[in-house]
Motif scaffolding. Structure first.
Motif, short mmCIF file in Angstrom:
data_model
loop_
_atom_site.label_atom_id
_atom_site.label_comp_id
_atom_site.label_asym_id
_atom_site.label_seq_id
_atom_site.Cartn_x
_atom_site.Cartn_y
_atom_site.Cartn_z
N ILE A 152 12.48 4.43 -8.86
CA ILE A 152 11.64 3.61 -9.72
C ILE A 152 11.84 2.15 -9.30
N ALA A 153 10.73 1.48 -9.01
CA ALA A 153 10.80 0.06 -8.66
C ALA A 153 10.26 -0.78 -9.81
N VAL A 154 10.94 -1.87 -10.10
CA VAL A 154 10.51 -2.79 -11.16
C VAL A 154 10.16 -4.12 -10.50
N GLU A 155 8.90 -4.54 -10.65
CA GLU A 155 8.43 -5.71 -9.92
C GLU A 155 7.20 -6.31 -10.60
N LEU A 156 7.10 -7.64 -10.56
CA LEU A 156 5.97 -8.37 -11.14
C LEU A 156 4.81 -8.53 -10.16
N SER A 157 5.12 -8.89 -8.92
CA SER A 157 4.11 -9.25 -7.93
C SER A 157 3.24 -8.05 -7.55
N GLU A 158 1.93 -8.25 -7.61
CA GLU A 158 1.01 -7.18 -7.23
C GLU A 158 1.20 -6.79 -5.77
N GLU A 159 1.36 -7.79 -4.91
CA GLU A 159 1.52 -7.51 -3.48
C GLU A 159 2.81 -6.73 -3.23
#
Length: 351
Positions: free
Chosen positions: A201-208
């Motif tokens: 599971i990855a947690v990230e804000l950036s769409e790219e």
């Protein structure tokens, strides 16, 4: 020769400096590509952190200004007396750790925990954001002929990720969360998958960067602005992940990583912090969670080179931009701050 020199916060200058020469036991390298590391960016925005500011570093006897750059590949162009492991013309990468060899940690073989730990390209001695640099023979690792210099420049950050996974309690079949999908986070996803994680599971804000996380092997992507990350992870995993990797350097994210880890699970802190963070100790105590920090790597470069060479880690997929050394400030550091679509920017020091 031209080099990028750190003078202070938001003060990096590309200027002419003396070209170094190989001395006994050292290797002179023509730098092909050097990556801008998150640590370089931290130094640019808030340093000195690893850079010796007012007091010279005990292993280099140097202090700022220093030449930056520690993620690099190149070709051997000169060897000093006594060097036998490499020859002129060899294609190489550099393990940039500076260690004293005399403290208890060094004598125990844990040279990345040296009492006087430094890094070539941060503590002085030259750096990869220059046309040529000179390092000790033991820091140099040959790369296969079919590995590109661009791939070679990503061995160092990949080594951080592989070391983090190796030092963790991750077992084949475990479920993992990676908080932060910057370059090290994305490489940690790949390293965890190579080590046998059944779900990541990855947690990230950036769409790219969310797209990159999916591309390199994350099974589920969570955006903390869209969902309650802790609740979502607990629901998805029936109570929490086996191991969480914190790769963001942000207090709220660290606490999310802790709370998202199951009872008796482990939190691995991979990021280097600009300032202190507060955590509730009972979040560890009442669930018997482990928390572990890691720094850099040790005895791992040959394995990482092989992982990249055989495709287990696709490091080159993280490259979003290549620039000339002359453009390192505007197209490098400033671009990384303003444009959140970038992952890894590589710099070409010379022609």
């Amino acid at each position: 020769m031209k080099a990028a020199v750190w003078y202070g916060v938001k003060e990096v200058q590309v200027q002419s400096i003396d070209e170094p020469k190989a001395t006994p036991g050292t290797v002179k390298i023509k730098v092909e590509w050097c990556g801008i590391c998150g640590t370089d960016l931290h130094e640019y925005l808030a340093g000195p952190i690893f850079i010796p500011g007012d007091t010279p570093h005990p292993l280099t006897n140097e202090k700022a200004p220093v030449v930056l750059g520690h993620e690099f590949s190149g070709e051997v162009v000169e060897i000093g007396q006594g060097v036998s492991n490499v020859k002129v013309g060899d294609r190489v990468v550099v393990e940039p750790i500076l260690a004293c060899g005399e403290c208890n940690e060094c004598k125990a073989g844990k040279y990345n925990l040296c009492d006087f730990l430094g890094f070539h390209g941060l503590a002085g001695g030259g750096g990869g954001f220059s046309e040529y640099t000179v390092v000790q023979e033991n820091m140099v690792h040959k790369i296969p002929d079919d590995m590109s210099f661009e791939q070679g420049a990503l061995v160092e950050p990949a080594a951080v990720a592989v070391h983090a996974v190796r030092q963790s309690k991750l077992k084949v079949g475990d479920v993992v969360a990676v908080f932060g999908a910057g370059p090290i986070g994305l490489l940690t996803i790949q390293a965890a998958k190579a080590a046998g994680a059944s779900q990541i599971i990855a947690v990230e804000l950036s769409e790219e960067r969310k797209k990159f996380a999916k591309k390199v092997g994350a099974d589920i992507i969570l955006d903390p602005t869209q969902v309650d990350v802790v609740s979502e992870i607990k629901q998805l995993t029936n109570g929490g992940v086996d191991v969480s990797f914190e790769v963001a350097g942000i207090e709220i994210v660290l606490n999310q990583a802790i709370e998202s880890t199951k009872a008796d699970g482990q939190v691995v802190i991979v990021s280097v912090w600009e300032k202190t963070a507060t955590i509730p100790p009972n979040s560890l105590v009442l669930k018997e969670r482990d928390i572990k920090g890691i720094i850099a790597y040790r005895d791992i470069f040959p394995a990482v080179i092989q992982l990249i060479a055989n495709g287990s880690i696709k490091a080159e997929e993280l490259i979003t931009k290549k620039i000339d050394l002359a453009d390192i400030v505007e197209e490098g550091f400033t671009s990384l701050v303003k444009e959140k679509n970038h992952v890894k920017i590589l710099v070409k020091p010379g022609m």
